[in-house]
Design a protein around this motif. Sequence first.
Motif, PDB file in Angstrom:
ATOM      1  N   LEU A   1      43.675  44.189  44.417  1.00 41.95           N
ATOM      2  CA  LEU A   1      45.212  45.051  44.485  1.00 41.95           C
ATOM      3  C   LEU A   1      46.349  44.316  44.215  1.00 41.95           C
ATOM      4  N   ASP A   2      45.746  43.176  45.075  1.00 41.33           N
ATOM      5  CA  ASP A   2      46.874  41.687  44.870  1.00 41.33           C
ATOM      6  C   ASP A   2      47.571  40.906  44.092  1.00 41.33           C
ATOM      7  N   GLY A   3      46.425  41.442  42.956  1.00 34.94           N
ATOM      8  CA  GLY A   3      46.822  40.643  41.370  1.00 34.94           C
ATOM      9  C   GLY A   3      45.567  39.414  41.060  1.00 34.94           C
ATOM     10  N   THR A   4      44.381  39.224  42.377  1.00 34.85           N
ATOM     11  CA  THR A   4      44.153  38.065  41.611  1.00 34.85           C
ATOM     12  C   THR A   4      42.392  38.594  41.632  1.00 34.85           C
ATOM     13  N   PRO A   5      41.899  40.015  40.839  1.00 38.46           N
ATOM     14  CA  PRO A   5      40.432  40.421  40.830  1.00 38.46           C
ATOM     15  C   PRO A   5      39.292  39.015  40.535  1.00 38.46           C
ATOM     16  N   SER A   6      38.490  39.366  41.349  1.00 44.37           N
ATOM     17  CA  SER A   6      36.739  38.825  41.045  1.00 44.37           C
ATOM     18  C   SER A   6      36.227  39.456  39.574  1.00 44.37           C
ATOM     19  N   SER A   7      35.093  38.299  38.965  1.00 45.65           N
ATOM     20  CA  SER A   7      34.345  39.071  38.384  1.00 45.65           C
ATOM     21  C   SER A   7      32.680  38.539  38.475  1.00 45.65           C
ATOM     22  N   GLY A   8      31.572  39.264  37.496  1.00 43.95           N
ATOM     23  CA  GLY A   8      30.589  38.464  38.666  1.00 43.95           C
ATOM     24  C   GLY A   8      29.242  39.257  39.038  1.00 43.95           C
ATOM     25  N   VAL A   9      29.044  38.471  40.281  1.00 46.82           N
ATOM     26  CA  VAL A   9      27.870  39.257  41.339  1.00 46.82           C
ATOM     27  C   VAL A   9      28.424  38.065  42.769  1.00 46.82           C
ATOM     28  N   ILE A  10      28.475  38.919  43.718  1.00 47.69           N
ATOM     29  CA  ILE A  10      28.515  37.998  45.103  1.00 47.69           C
ATOM     30  C   ILE A  10      27.146  38.941  45.821  1.00 47.69           C
TER      31      ILE A  10
ATOM     32  N   ARG B   1      35.299  50.935  31.918  1.00 43.58           N
ATOM     33  CA  ARG B   1      36.599  51.425  30.554  1.00 43.58           C
ATOM     34  C   ARG B   1      36.913  52.449  30.657  1.00 43.58           C
ATOM     35  N   ASP B   2      36.718  53.363  32.192  1.00 46.70           N
ATOM     36  CA  ASP B   2      37.312  55.133  32.197  1.00 46.70           C
ATOM     37  C   ASP B   2      37.795  54.772  33.290  1.00 46.70           C
ATOM     38  N   ILE B   3      38.379  53.925  33.948  1.00 46.31           N
ATOM     39  CA  ILE B   3      38.921  53.611  34.853  1.00 46.31           C
ATOM     40  C   ILE B   3      40.373  52.422  35.047  1.00 46.31           C
ATOM     41  N   PRO B   4      41.284  52.847  34.849  1.00 48.16           N
ATOM     42  CA  PRO B   4      42.609  52.453  34.543  1.00 48.16           C
ATOM     43  C   PRO B   4      43.410  51.381  35.748  1.00 48.16           C
ATOM     44  N   VAL B   5      42.422  51.808  36.644  1.00 51.06           N
ATOM     45  CA  VAL B   5      42.744  50.842  38.214  1.00 51.06           C
ATOM     46  C   VAL B   5      41.730  49.969  39.167  1.00 51.06           C
ATOM     47  N   PRO B   6      41.797  48.387  39.684  1.00 49.39           N
ATOM     48  CA  PRO B   6      40.910  47.932  40.297  1.00 49.39           C
ATOM     49  C   PRO B   6      39.267  48.794  40.555  1.00 49.39           C
ATOM     50  N   VAL B   7      38.677  47.739  40.036  1.00 44.26           N
ATOM     51  CA  VAL B   7      36.652  48.404  40.818  1.00 44.26           C
ATOM     52  C   VAL B   7      36.051  47.372  41.225  1.00 44.26           C
ATOM     53  N   VAL B   8      35.144  47.794  42.325  1.00 41.86           N
ATOM     54  CA  VAL B   8      34.544  46.951  42.348  1.00 41.86           C
ATOM     55  C   VAL B   8      33.198  48.129  42.913  1.00 41.86           C
ATOM     56  N   TYR B   9      31.420  46.860  42.793  1.00 39.54           N
ATOM     57  CA  TYR B   9      30.820  48.031  42.716  1.00 39.54           C
ATOM     58  C   TYR B   9      29.790  47.535  44.117  1.00 39.54           C
ATOM     59  N   VAL B  10      29.399  48.366  44.403  1.00 38.80           N
ATOM     60  CA  VAL B  10      28.949  47.996  45.922  1.00 38.80           C
ATOM     61  C   VAL B  10      26.887  48.319  45.745  1.00 38.80           C
TER      62      VAL B  10
END
Length: 334
Positions: free
Chosen positions: A306-315, A133-142
């Motif tokens: 970044l290319d416009g196809t974000p994912s969500s959930g857990v991999i 919510r504090d980051i207006p660009v794509p984020v991935v958690y690892v």
Amino acid sequence: MTLTDVARLAGVSVATASKALNARGEVAPDTRLRVLQAANQLSFQPNVLARGLISGRTRTIGLLTDELGGRFSIPILLGAENALGNEQMSVLLCDARGDAIRRQHYIRTLLARQVDGFIILGDSNDLRPSLSRDIPVPVVYVYGQSTDPGDLSVLADDEGGARLAMEHLVGLRRRHIAHITGPQSYRAARDRVTGLQAVLAEAGLSLVGGEPLYGEWSQRWGRHAARMLITAHPEIDAIFCGNDQIAAGAAQALQEHGCRIPDDVAVIGYDNWEEMAADCRPPLTTVDLNLEQLGATAVMHLFSALDGTPSSGVIRQPCRLVVRESTGPLPQQA
């Protein structure tokens, strides 16, 4: 040297030279090669700031961690950095050291640098508060799952890794298997127990002692727990340990008790910490978390966002089994 100089030497227009250097598809291969050769001959370096203004991107990624010096963090960072470097992306690395104020400072700093996206690295493959919510660009958690299901988190598959270990032991015809692991408060420890119990149930077996032995992630705990097991359950023929430190301690205690490894008791660890697993006597069979691949996978999904196809959930990234002398060879078929 300027782009005009490159274009003049290559015998093309400035527009064509720009397209060739930016890998645009409308340039003929021989023309692109000529432009690249001219740029190399002139030692031409594109103006990154200018390219960023034109494209709206800086080709820079912010990598935020809480534990830069941890033995899990470094391989993940190497995998991410290699994947980013292969795409000529730059990395700005910040270590918050577990401090919330420092973390927010670095988020603001990276955003001021106009990074294209963030990779947020956890320290325990466990749940962590979402920062999106504090980051207006794509984020991935690892290596740390965001609490927000709308985020994308890339984790090591601890349940699957435990299945690999237990299937190996069952395949070796070990029937009296115990489990020594770290604190029950760690989700990784609980997930591994889920995986091992599933394999035992499929094989019609039960865990020696009935329950896992939860304790510390230390050799000392491994020695103590193994002594308790071999005293209370002399029939034991295998111990699956929650990490390589525990396994090294367990192996030491078993040998002090007169048990031969793997002839009498097979021992298997987790994490494939080379300094511990390979130097143990005998060297440990263990589960490798594929940490560098974990970092590379996070980068791949960030590129998609970044290319416009974000994912969500857990991999959940599959682990792999590294077989060494502590479990011995596979049994011969009758």
